[in-house]
Design a protein around this motif. Structure first.
Motif, PDB file in Angstrom:
ATOM      1  N   SER A  96       0.829  -1.212   0.000  1.00  0.00           N
ATOM      2  CA  SER A  96       0.000   0.000   0.000  1.00  0.00           C
ATOM      3  C   SER A  96       0.864   1.263   0.000  1.00  0.00           C
ATOM      4  O   SER A  96       0.477   2.276  -0.580  1.00  0.00           O
ATOM      5  N   PHE A  97       2.031   1.219   0.648  1.00  0.00           N
ATOM      6  CA  PHE A  97       2.957   2.349   0.586  1.00  0.00           C
ATOM      7  C   PHE A  97       3.436   2.566  -0.849  1.00  0.00           C
ATOM      8  O   PHE A  97       3.465   3.688  -1.348  1.00  0.00           O
ATOM      9  N   VAL A  98       3.821   1.469  -1.515  1.00  0.00           N
ATOM     10  CA  VAL A  98       4.297   1.564  -2.899  1.00  0.00           C
ATOM     11  C   VAL A  98       3.170   2.053  -3.802  1.00  0.00           C
ATOM     12  O   VAL A  98       3.382   2.917  -4.665  1.00  0.00           O
ATOM     13  N   PHE A  99       1.964   1.546  -3.606  1.00  0.00           N
ATOM     14  CA  PHE A  99       0.813   1.974  -4.402  1.00  0.00           C
ATOM     15  C   PHE A  99       0.546   3.469  -4.206  1.00  0.00           C
ATOM     16  O   PHE A  99       0.306   4.197  -5.181  1.00  0.00           O
ATOM     17  N   THR A 100       0.581   3.924  -2.961  1.00  0.00           N
ATOM     18  CA  THR A 100       0.357   5.345  -2.677  1.00  0.00           C
ATOM     19  C   THR A 100       1.440   6.205  -3.327  1.00  0.00           C
ATOM     20  O   THR A 100       1.137   7.245  -3.922  1.00  0.00           O
ATOM     21  N   ALA A 101       2.677   5.762  -3.243  1.00  0.00           N
ATOM     22  CA  ALA A 101       3.776   6.499  -3.875  1.00  0.00           C
ATOM     23  C   ALA A 101       3.590   6.556  -5.388  1.00  0.00           C
ATOM     24  O   ALA A 101       3.800   7.605  -6.015  1.00  0.00           O
ATOM     25  N   ALA A 102       3.179   5.430  -5.984  1.00  0.00           N
ATOM     26  CA  ALA A 102       2.942   5.399  -7.430  1.00  0.00           C
ATOM     27  C   ALA A 102       1.776   6.297  -7.815  1.00  0.00           C
ATOM     28  O   ALA A 102       1.810   6.954  -8.865  1.00  0.00           O
ATOM     29  N   LEU A 103       0.764   6.366  -6.969  1.00  0.00           N
ATOM     30  CA  LEU A 103      -0.377   7.240  -7.223  1.00  0.00           C
ATOM     31  C   LEU A 103       0.047   8.712  -7.236  1.00  0.00           C
ATOM     32  O   LEU A 103      -0.318   9.466  -8.141  1.00  0.00           O
ATOM     33  N   PHE A 104       0.828   9.109  -6.230  1.00  0.00           N
ATOM     34  CA  PHE A 104       1.343  10.488  -6.197  1.00  0.00           C
ATOM     35  C   PHE A 104       2.176  10.782  -7.443  1.00  0.00           C
ATOM     36  O   PHE A 104       2.031  11.829  -8.066  1.00  0.00           O
ATOM     37  N   LEU A 105       3.067   9.861  -7.808  1.00  0.00           N
ATOM     38  CA  LEU A 105       3.897  10.045  -8.998  1.00  0.00           C
ATOM     39  C   LEU A 105       3.034  10.163 -10.248  1.00  0.00           C
ATOM     40  O   LEU A 105       3.267  11.030 -11.099  1.00  0.00           O
ATOM     41  N   GLY A 106       2.013   9.319 -10.356  1.00  0.00           N
ATOM     42  CA  GLY A 106       1.126   9.369 -11.516  1.00  0.00           C
ATOM     43  C   GLY A 106       0.415  10.702 -11.657  1.00  0.00           C
ATOM     44  O   GLY A 106       0.292  11.250 -12.758  1.00  0.00           O
ATOM     45  N   VAL A 107      -0.044  11.252 -10.541  1.00  0.00           N
ATOM     46  CA  VAL A 107      -0.710  12.562 -10.573  1.00  0.00           C
ATOM     47  C   VAL A 107       0.263  13.640 -11.036  1.00  0.00           C
ATOM     48  O   VAL A 107      -0.069  14.489 -11.873  1.00  0.00           O
ATOM     49  N   LEU A 108       1.484  13.625 -10.528  1.00  0.00           N
ATOM     50  CA  LEU A 108       2.460  14.638 -10.931  1.00  0.00           C
ATOM     51  C   LEU A 108       2.885  14.468 -12.390  1.00  0.00           C
ATOM     52  O   LEU A 108       3.158  15.457 -13.074  1.00  0.00           O
TER      53      LEU A 108
END
Length: 150
Positions: A50-62
């Motif tokens: 879930s940490f990796v998923f959240t990090a990927a989500l933030f990266l995707g938005v940026l």
């Protein structure tokens, strides 16, 4: 705009500094959040994922926020905004506007609407945005039915 610059098509306008900042922050956030998630000993595999998923989500938005650009070629202009891309013929662009206080360029179109072109924005690099807006205006004036405005 000089004749040599006008003939140098295709040309891409994009907020390079903003893009660099967004992508750098996105990658840094991804690395930090993922590292923290992996270093916490009490987390199980699902929590770490879930940490990796959240990090990927933030990266995707940026990455989406860094996507805008305006590409001008001999046939017209392609406006790539955050989630949409639209192709315009030169004749469809009546005015290219970047007024003081505008967050980005607006294109006044022949159908009576106005379209934002987020690829030219004065946020971090105001002088560059003004120069790019003038160049796009000159291209619209020379290739289409547009008229020069402020």
């Amino acid at each position: 705009m000089s004749e040599s610059t006008a003939s140098a098509l295709p040309v891409t306008f994009r907020p390079a500094r903003t893009r660099i900042v967004l992508l750098t922050v996105g990658v840094a956030m991804f690395v930090v959040i993922t590292t923290v998630g992996m270093m916490l000993e009490k987390l199980g595999p699902g929590e770490r994922a879930s940490f990796v998923f959240t990090a990927a989500l933030f990266l995707g938005v940026l990455v989406l926020l860094s996507r805008p650009k305006v590409v001008a070629d001999a046939q017209g202009v392609t406006v790539v905004n955050i989630t949409r891309t639209r192709r315009l013929a030169w004749a469809e662009i009546l005015k290219v506007n970047l007024r003081p206080g505008d967050p980005w360029v607006f294109l006044d179109l022949s159908d009576g609407t106005s379209m934002p072109a987020l690829g030219i924005q004065p946020g971090i690099a105001k002088e560059s945005a003004i120069r790019d807006a003038r160049a796009l205006r000159a291209l619209a004036d020379s290739h289409g039915s547009g008229s020069e405005t402020s």
